[in-house]
Structures are given as C-alpha cells and as structure tokens.
Design a protein around this motif. Structure first.
Motif, PDB file in Angstrom:
ATOM      1  N   ALA A 180      42.484  37.458  43.078  1.00  0.00           N
ATOM      2  CA  ALA A 180      42.921  37.560  41.686  1.00  0.00           C
ATOM      3  C   ALA A 180      42.053  38.602  41.005  1.00  0.00           C
ATOM      4  O   ALA A 180      40.834  38.631  41.190  1.00  0.00           O
ATOM      5  CB  ALA A 180      42.800  36.227  40.968  1.00  0.00           C
ATOM      6  N   THR A 181      42.687  39.479  40.262  1.00  0.00           N
ATOM      7  CA  THR A 181      41.949  40.505  39.531  1.00  0.00           C
ATOM      8  C   THR A 181      42.399  40.517  38.090  1.00  0.00           C
ATOM      9  O   THR A 181      43.529  40.142  37.769  1.00  0.00           O
ATOM     10  CB  THR A 181      42.184  41.903  40.155  1.00  0.00           C
ATOM     11  OG1 THR A 181      43.590  42.188  40.147  1.00  0.00           O
ATOM     12  CG2 THR A 181      41.649  41.973  41.570  1.00  0.00           C
ATOM     13  N   GLY A 182      41.505  40.922  37.225  1.00  0.00           N
ATOM     14  CA  GLY A 182      41.822  41.021  35.810  1.00  0.00           C
ATOM     15  C   GLY A 182      40.857  41.972  35.146  1.00  0.00           C
ATOM     16  O   GLY A 182      40.106  42.694  35.809  1.00  0.00           O
ATOM     17  N   SER A 183      40.832  41.953  33.854  1.00  0.00           N
ATOM     18  CA  SER A 183      39.953  42.836  33.090  1.00  0.00           C
ATOM     19  C   SER A 183      38.493  42.438  33.295  1.00  0.00           C
ATOM     20  O   SER A 183      38.028  41.406  32.792  1.00  0.00           O
ATOM     21  CB  SER A 183      40.320  42.777  31.602  1.00  0.00           C
ATOM     22  OG  SER A 183      39.467  43.610  30.848  1.00  0.00           O
ATOM     23  N   GLY A 184      37.786  43.211  34.089  1.00  0.00           N
ATOM     24  CA  GLY A 184      36.365  42.981  34.287  1.00  0.00           C
ATOM     25  C   GLY A 184      36.007  41.936  35.307  1.00  0.00           C
ATOM     26  O   GLY A 184      34.843  41.540  35.404  1.00  0.00           O
ATOM     27  N   PHE A 185      36.992  41.427  36.097  1.00  0.00           N
ATOM     28  CA  PHE A 185      36.632  40.436  37.111  1.00  0.00           C
ATOM     29  C   PHE A 185      37.540  40.571  38.333  1.00  0.00           C
ATOM     30  O   PHE A 185      38.634  41.107  38.282  1.00  0.00           O
ATOM     31  CB  PHE A 185      36.727  39.006  36.550  1.00  0.00           C
ATOM     32  CG  PHE A 185      38.132  38.499  36.415  1.00  0.00           C
ATOM     33  CD1 PHE A 185      38.759  37.814  37.451  1.00  0.00           C
ATOM     34  CD2 PHE A 185      38.838  38.710  35.234  1.00  0.00           C
ATOM     35  CE1 PHE A 185      40.055  37.343  37.313  1.00  0.00           C
ATOM     36  CE2 PHE A 185      40.142  38.235  35.094  1.00  0.00           C
ATOM     37  CZ  PHE A 185      40.751  37.555  36.125  1.00  0.00           C
ATOM     38  N   GLY A 221      47.260  39.129  55.551  1.00  0.00           N
ATOM     39  CA  GLY A 221      46.830  37.796  55.159  1.00  0.00           C
ATOM     40  C   GLY A 221      46.336  37.672  53.727  1.00  0.00           C
ATOM     41  O   GLY A 221      45.584  36.752  53.415  1.00  0.00           O
ATOM     42  N   ILE A 222      46.766  38.575  52.877  1.00  0.00           N
ATOM     43  CA  ILE A 222      46.348  38.534  51.463  1.00  0.00           C
ATOM     44  C   ILE A 222      47.424  37.820  50.651  1.00  0.00           C
ATOM     45  O   ILE A 222      48.622  38.045  50.826  1.00  0.00           O
ATOM     46  CB  ILE A 222      46.130  39.957  50.913  1.00  0.00           C
ATOM     47  CG1 ILE A 222      45.052  40.696  51.710  1.00  0.00           C
ATOM     48  CG2 ILE A 222      45.779  39.910  49.426  1.00  0.00           C
ATOM     49  CD1 ILE A 222      43.694  40.033  51.646  1.00  0.00           C
ATOM     50  N   VAL A 223      46.999  36.955  49.756  1.00  0.00           N
ATOM     51  CA  VAL A 223      47.900  36.293  48.797  1.00  0.00           C
ATOM     52  C   VAL A 223      47.396  36.651  47.408  1.00  0.00           C
ATOM     53  O   VAL A 223      46.278  36.301  47.018  1.00  0.00           O
ATOM     54  CB  VAL A 223      47.948  34.771  48.979  1.00  0.00           C
ATOM     55  CG1 VAL A 223      48.806  34.141  47.884  1.00  0.00           C
ATOM     56  CG2 VAL A 223      48.503  34.426  50.356  1.00  0.00           C
ATOM     57  N   GLU A 224      48.215  37.344  46.679  1.00  0.00           N
ATOM     58  CA  GLU A 224      47.850  37.851  45.351  1.00  0.00           C
ATOM     59  C   GLU A 224      48.239  36.850  44.285  1.00  0.00           C
ATOM     60  O   GLU A 224      49.408  36.459  44.173  1.00  0.00           O
ATOM     61  CB  GLU A 224      48.568  39.179  45.126  1.00  0.00           C
ATOM     62  CG  GLU A 224      48.269  39.865  43.827  1.00  0.00           C
ATOM     63  CD  GLU A 224      49.065  41.157  43.707  1.00  0.00           C
ATOM     64  OE1 GLU A 224      49.665  41.358  42.629  1.00  0.00           O
ATOM     65  OE2 GLU A 224      49.098  41.929  44.678  1.00  0.00           O
ATOM     66  N   ILE A 225      47.267  36.412  43.500  1.00  0.00           N
ATOM     67  CA  ILE A 225      47.526  35.474  42.406  1.00  0.00           C
ATOM     68  C   ILE A 225      47.788  36.272  41.138  1.00  0.00           C
ATOM     69  O   ILE A 225      46.947  37.070  40.710  1.00  0.00           O
ATOM     70  CB  ILE A 225      46.329  34.530  42.187  1.00  0.00           C
ATOM     71  CG1 ILE A 225      46.018  33.763  43.476  1.00  0.00           C
ATOM     72  CG2 ILE A 225      46.620  33.552  41.044  1.00  0.00           C
ATOM     73  CD1 ILE A 225      44.744  32.949  43.403  1.00  0.00           C
ATOM     74  N   LYS A 226      48.968  36.064  40.565  1.00  0.00           N
ATOM     75  CA  LYS A 226      49.322  36.784  39.350  1.00  0.00           C
ATOM     76  C   LYS A 226      48.631  36.158  38.151  1.00  0.00           C
ATOM     77  O   LYS A 226      48.590  34.942  37.988  1.00  0.00           O
ATOM     78  CB  LYS A 226      50.835  36.761  39.143  1.00  0.00           C
ATOM     79  CG  LYS A 226      51.627  37.561  40.179  1.00  0.00           C
ATOM     80  CD  LYS A 226      51.343  39.036  40.073  1.00  0.00           C
ATOM     81  CE  LYS A 226      52.240  39.843  40.999  1.00  0.00           C
ATOM     82  NZ  LYS A 226      51.964  41.283  40.908  1.00  0.00           N
ATOM     83  N   GLN A 227      48.070  37.011  37.290  1.00  0.00           N
ATOM     84  CA  GLN A 227      47.376  36.530  36.080  1.00  0.00           C
ATOM     85  C   GLN A 227      48.280  36.690  34.873  1.00  0.00           C
ATOM     86  O   GLN A 227      49.061  37.640  34.807  1.00  0.00           O
ATOM     87  CB  GLN A 227      46.070  37.324  35.888  1.00  0.00           C
ATOM     88  CG  GLN A 227      45.076  37.111  37.046  1.00  0.00           C
ATOM     89  CD  GLN A 227      44.644  35.690  37.172  1.00  0.00           C
ATOM     90  OE1 GLN A 227      44.212  35.079  36.189  1.00  0.00           O
ATOM     91  NE2 GLN A 227      44.723  35.128  38.370  1.00  0.00           N
TER      92      GLN A 227
END
Length: 227
Positions: A180-185, A221-227
């Motif tokens: 999971a990626t977002g603004s600054g993390f 094998g990546i699972v992307e978590i939508k924010q």
C-alpha cells in the motif's frame, strides 16, 4: 418477391429497379444505405439481402423516406427495416432484410484440454458467417494466444470468449506481498492468497493476524491495496 444480393464493398445499382418502379427504387436505396451504415463497424465482409419493395404496398411515391429499426430489433441475421414517408404522402412500411457477416474466426486446430494455455499451434483461422455460429466467437488471434481454456475445446470448434480466461498470476494458498502506498508512506506485509486471480482481478488475502484484506492482483505475487 425477389431478393437482391449486395456486397457492402460494391456500388449500389438501382437502374433496373427504377425502370420497373421508381417508388421501390427510392425505398430500396434508402434501406440499403441505412443497413450499410448500421453494419459499418462489423468485422469481415458483410453481405446484404433486401426484399425489393412491392409497389402495391406503397400508397404513394415518397421523396423523403426515413428508414428506422423497429423497437426491439437489431441489425443481425434476418430482421426488418421500417420506412416512414416524411413528405405529404405519409405512410409506414416494413422491408425484410437479411445479412451475412463473413469473417475469419478462430477455431481449435486440435483438441484442447481444460486449463491449457493456448499457443499458435492450438488454433486455426477459418472464414465463417458470424450470424450462423454461436455468439461470442473470437475473430482476433491475439485475443486467444496465452489465454487459458476454461473447458474442453473440440478440434474444429469455434472458440468463444467465455471459454477462455487470463492466466492466473496468483494462486490460492500462495504467499503474496501486500503493498500500500500513499502520500509520504509505503507499507508492505506478507499474506496468503485465498483465491486464484488473474492480473487486475480482486483477490482476498489473509495477513499474519488473520485479517482478510482485498486487493488487486499483480505480477510477481504482489497484491496492491487501493487507498
């Protein structure tokens, strides 16, 4: 009444019809032009058969015929095109039409077992009338190569879109990486896939605490978590 055969690539000739009946010629041309436009985006070679209008069905000569597709109708196989007269001689009639849609269709070149990824040796292109074969037949080989058969495909059988699926990039029980990626993390943890999934599919994953998380399946094998 006589059926007239026309290929879309050919130039419409109404001289003979006009000589017999000017009213029929005007309607014939209007219907043909309408069907040509409606079938313009269909694949392959389209052939139109139009039932020549009978002058006894036409109350008066119409200079402004307006073709239309009746409610619930579709330009496929056998159908009717309605014609309204827009000038002083107001009337409506229906003209029977039939079309063929001849295109290269992907067929199984040999028996294909369920679960097999298809390659170029598994398929052959044969011309067929799309109107007369099961719906969903595939006309582009690129939409087949690399896909996986979801059922047994007999040799010589047209391949339909619902008989294929994208290959799985994640399998049930596989260890995956939740990201999971977002603004600054950015967060990345391990989990276990609970379902099979192709690229872009939603997949359920159980993390180390037992929590069920939904994400988007990606390669490696990546699972992307939508924010």
């Amino acid at each position: 009444m006589k059926f007239l055969l026309l290929a879309l690539a050919s130039t419409l000739t109404t001289t003979a019809i006009a000589a017999e009946n000017p009213s029929a010629a005007v309607i014939f041309k209007a219907v043909n032009d309408f069907v040509r436009e409606e079938t313009r985006q269909l694949p392959g070679r389209v052939v139109i058969r139009i039932n020549q209008p009978d002058s006894r069905q036409i109350p008066r000569l119409c200079q402004q015929p307006q073709p239309f597709l009746p409610a619930g109708g579709r330009v496929w196989g056998k159908f009717s095109v309605g014609v309204r007269c827009q000038d002083e001689a107001s009337w409506t009639l229906y003209v029977p039409v039939e079309i063929e849609v001849n295109a290269g269709v992907v067929h199984a070149a040999r028996p294909i077992s369920m679960g097999k990824p298809l390659d170029t040796q598994d398929i052959v292109i044969k011309e067929a009338d799309l109107v007369r074969i099961p719906g969903g037949a595939i006309t582009d080989a690129d939409q087949v190569i690399g896909k996986v058969a979801t059922s047994f495909l007999a040799s010589g059988q047209p391949i339909r879109s619902h008989q294929l699926r994208a290959p799985y990039v994640i399998s049930r029980g596989q260890k995956v990486r939740l990201t999971a990626t977002g603004s600054g993390f950015a967060v990345s943890i391990e989990g276990e896939a609970l379902t099979d999934a192709a690229e872009g599919d939603t997949v359920q994953v159980r993390n180390h605490t037992g929590r069920i998380i939904r994400g988007i399946a990606r390669q490696d094998g990546i699972v992307e978590i939508k924010q």
